[in-house]
Design an enzyme around this catalytic site. Structure first.
Site, PDB file in Angstrom:
ATOM      1  N   TYR D  41      -4.956   4.091  -1.829  1.00  0.00           N
ATOM      2  CA  TYR D  41      -3.977   4.066  -1.849  1.00  0.00           C
ATOM      3  C   TYR D  41      -3.062   3.605  -1.070  1.00  0.00           C
ATOM      4  O   TYR D  41      -3.125   3.620   0.063  1.00  0.00           O
ATOM      5  CB  TYR D  41      -3.075   5.677  -2.536  1.00  0.00           C
ATOM      6  CG  TYR D  41      -3.506   6.248  -3.630  1.00  0.00           C
ATOM      7  CD1 TYR D  41      -3.163   6.589  -4.756  1.00  0.00           C
ATOM      8  CD2 TYR D  41      -5.195   7.218  -3.707  1.00  0.00           C
ATOM      9  CE1 TYR D  41      -3.948   6.680  -5.634  1.00  0.00           C
ATOM     10  CE2 TYR D  41      -5.292   7.674  -4.222  1.00  0.00           C
ATOM     11  CZ  TYR D  41      -4.787   7.781  -5.712  1.00  0.00           C
ATOM     12  OH  TYR D  41      -5.412   8.565  -5.833  1.00  0.00           O
ATOM     13  N   GLU D  42      -2.411   2.084  -1.667  1.00  0.00           N
ATOM     14  CA  GLU D  42      -1.488   1.307  -0.342  1.00  0.00           C
ATOM     15  C   GLU D  42      -0.452   2.374   0.139  1.00  0.00           C
ATOM     16  O   GLU D  42      -0.183   2.108   1.309  1.00  0.00           O
ATOM     17  CB  GLU D  42      -0.781   0.961  -1.574  1.00  0.00           C
ATOM     18  CG  GLU D  42       0.618   0.257  -1.358  1.00  0.00           C
ATOM     19  CD  GLU D  42       0.576  -0.364  -2.874  1.00  0.00           C
ATOM     20  OE1 GLU D  42       0.727  -1.459  -3.043  1.00  0.00           O
ATOM     21  OE2 GLU D  42       1.962   0.309  -3.130  1.00  0.00           O
TER      22      GLU D  42
END
Lengths: 229, 284, 284, 229
Positions: D41-42
């Site tokens: 995830y970012e």
């Protein structure tokens, strides 16, 4: 030398510490006039309170109980290049008239007479610490007119603490001049590789106090790893 | 690992993988380009054993003791190619490599002779301020070997204590080998994900080799063998002494376990005491 | 904090210091340049309250819900100046600021309209390969406010869970204020020094404000108030609703404790469960 | 859409996950044919196994029990720019003929009709992930000939998964073409803002299996946060 170096440090300053005498000097200062000195080691340990005298700059005793440990990219970018270091200690095989230091080679770089370890962090410490203290034994060979190789620049050097006395960088000429002597040392005992000028008023460097000696000998370096005398 | 590879065994004082260095010596790898900030005793041994064609470094000494004599003999004798930076320069090379950028920018080297000695130190003009800043080229090794305290079987690797440039070197490398003191269950890793420095996604092999970093150290496992570092001065001062050391402790042992058996008092002398961290709550 | 300052309240979803934002609104600061990757509800509130002259950002939405309506009204109405990057661009701006370099290099923006919309996105030529790479200018805020789980009285600050760009923003800033859930003894910090993200040496003030990040969250302390984020859509959709919210929950309370007293069920609803990390040994 | 997106993922791939349908699709793939998918995830969570459906990309449930959490500088430099991401999911208010995406503005940038959130990580995900999957509902308005603003480039887009069928990027022309249809949808139902070409052989997209439906409805999104039908 150690006590004189320790006295150069003001309480609360952030110091980039080398191993050996600078480390001793910092820990002496912490236990005397500068209890809030912040010690940062090149290895990434910040606010170390080593339970034994560290033998290397990466000693595990610098990590255990320190305030912060970060990677070396952070040491160089976020602390040093960021300008957060107030005092840097350097030493070297050669120190020249303008405070330039050589820790790279004696002789020609391509065909060295003696190959020394090289820069380590010295090149960038010399450029980014707000002031540089050099600790080095004094001799004409160690203090030539010009170093064989400039590993770190002398621009930010403020004082050179030697076993004979203290040199300062003269703001106008940029060259190192004699600023103070230990008791029993005469100006004529201080011989370097160039015609050394002296301040008109030479400071008399106080010998170590009883407390300082006791701390150094009984607490900080009981095994005499760095204190030879 | 192949002859001619660019090889990194990193670790700043801490977690230097001597076990891997010794195995490379035993496999008689040749023409390697060895890169490390501080070549330390491990590269001194590899240079003495004839593995190295070239050394890329920033500080080549025996910390607090003196010289790396095999290194000095090779450089002073002109038999080893060198490429030299400062620590920040080497850190920046790994940072660029890890980010897969061709270069990294730093404020450094003004007034020094380092760029003259190394033409790969160049400069770039800031597109905002116009000022000239130093640059170093990316370093992307063929193989990086990282010693660590613990990893799971997939290679999710946790390190504490000094971190050096282990993370950057691993991400910069084409192949990554992790050597650990201890293989742990994935649940241990997952209990403290902020402690993971190197993810399995970039790891090619995990090797379990307790005491594999001796005579350097592993925080929480064993202390640095300072006596060995001091003793290296005498061992390495002449070729014969160094050759004798390699015969006995490298060529003369099949694997790390034998190396440890030859030195039965090491464990008792260096085994770490206990100073546990306070835990943190990952709940929500 | 002064009118006209460049202000950063960072935290990516995690540890967004609403307490500080509310205090700035109550002090009626004006003409601030607000910088954050994700303006989130906190900057939406500060924009609505008239604190902001300019917004520097990379993603201005209400995650998983919809729009930031005060932000949209201001931009669509032409009353708020904006300077826009991508996330990587903002991260790179903070990285440059933290390293005190004038710019940062990244591979980005090829084939996009972002450089046209923002002329501060420029390029630099690699001195080794000749290729053109994107650059962004350093961001050095006047003040950065970092919310964290714990710090000691000196400001040595530990964060776990999502780290965002908290470290870079703090090192990039002239002044740093740390707001913590819990003030701990220095010994707690020293028991796990690798967990320290921000050292006291760069911290100007430490404020203890439990639940100061609500409606965002603090890992190990309380969960994100997703209901509040969903509810913001209706609150902020018209000016009156938003003004009413500010009157009641910002201007209408003297400090954070009152804010919590007004919402007595928050604690029971959001208080974190326990999932402790495995400890590590720092002994030697 | 979710099941078709899930089937695009091969076991062991490293996927940069967005919130919403992409997250559902990844978790569905993990529980069916791709148990070794690595989700990044970012926000910095790597190898998350969330115990509840994450509402935001920075949900605390993505952290607890994940394999690694790192700062965002590492996410963008060491994972994304480094080329470690094999698949990136993107969505957008507008997708054009060449797969360019707009999440910035409708209308003129300086005087927007509708101000959208902006890039977030989309600009760099589109350039650095080895292949890009777009998930978006299909309509002529959402799929114009040219987007009002190119937030992320279409160069690495391989497939566009919509509620009517799947488009692919044609290697020769670079434009999106119709590649497959859901059961009961005809080519003529697929209207976009340009003259859409179709592959000569259209794939028939299999409807969700019993297992897939059960996982989605009972395990992954029991509260119907993302599954509306």
């Amino acid at each position: 030398m150690t006590t004189v170096a320790a006295r150069e440090l003001a309480d609360g300053e952030v110091v980039f510490v080398g191993i050996g005498l600078p480390n001793l000097a910092c820990n002496l200062a912490r236990r005397t006039h500068a209890p809030n000195l912040v010690l940062i080691y090149e290895s990434g340990a910040v606010g170390a309170t080593p339970s034994r005298l560290p033998v290397s700059i990466g000693d595990p005793a610098l990590v255990t109980g320190s305030l912060m440990v970060c990677g070396m990219a952070d040491v160089f970018q976020l602390f040093l290049q960021n300008g957060r270091i107030e005092v840097g200690f350097l030493g070297g095989a050669q120190v020249d008239r303008y405070g330039n230091i050589n820790t790279t080679v004696i002789g020609d770089y391509a065909k060295p007479k003696v190959r020394l370890p090289g820069s380590g962090g010295a090149a960038e410490i010399a450029l980014h610490a707000q002031r540089i203290l050099i600790v080095s034994k004094l001799s004409p060979r160690a203090f030539p007119e010009r170093v064989d190789f400039v590993t770190s620049s002398g621009q930010r050097v403020t004082r050179v603490i030697t076993d004979k006395g203290v040199l300062e960088r003269d703001a106008a000429s940029g060259e190192l001049v004699l600023a103070g002597l230990y008791p029993g040392v005469a100006s004529t005992d201080v011989a370097v590789g160039w015609k050394l000028r002296a301040r008109s008023q030479l400071a008399r460097l106080e010998p170590p106090s009883k407390l300082e000696l006791q701390l150094l000998r009984d607490v900080l370096d009981p095994q005499r790893l760095y204190l030879k005398s | 690992m192949r002859d001619g590879d660019v090889v990194v065994i990193e670790g700043f004082t801490h977690l230097i993988c001597f076990a891997a260095g010794h195995e490379i010596i035993r496999q008689r790898r040749r023409d390697l380009t060895l890169c490390r900030l501080t070549p330390d005793l491990i590269y001194d041994q590899m240079i003495a054993a004839g593995c190295a064609k070239k050394l890329v470094f920033s500080w080549a000494g025996n910390p607090g003791v003196g010289s790396l004599h095999a290194f000095r003999r090779a450089v002073e004798g002109g038999t080893l190619e060198i490429e030299e930076y400062s620590h920040f320069g080497m850190v920046a090379r790994f940072a660029a490599g890890a980010a897969r950028l061709p270069f990294w920018t730093l404020r450094d080297y003004a007034g020094t002779d380092l760029p003259k000695a190394n033409p790969r130190i160049k400069s770039v003009k800031c597109p905002y301020t116009g000022e000239e800043l130093a640059t170093v080229p990316a370093l992307n090794p063929d193989v990086t070997i990282v010693h660590a305290q613990r990893a799971d079987a997939q290679g999710n690797t946790q390190i504490w204590g000094l971190l050096g440039v282990q993370k950057e070197a691993a991400f910069a490398s084409d192949r990554v080998i992790v050597v650990v003191e201890e293989l742990v269950d994935e649940r241990v890793i997952r209990s403290d994900p902020n402690r993971t420095l190197i993810p399995a996604a970039i790891v090619d092999a995990v090797v379990v080799e307790p005491w594999g970093a001796h005579p350097s150290y592993a925080q929480g496992y064993y202390d640095r063998d300072n006596d060995f570092y001091v003793g290296w001065e005498a061992i390495s001062k002449d070729r014969a002494g160094l050759a004798h050391y390699l015969d006995e402790f490298v060529y003369g042992v099949g694997a790390r376990a034998e190396y440890m058996e030859k030195q039965p008092r090491l464990i008792e002398r260096l085994k770490a005491g206990e100073q546990m961290s306070a835990g943190v709550n990952y709940g929500f």
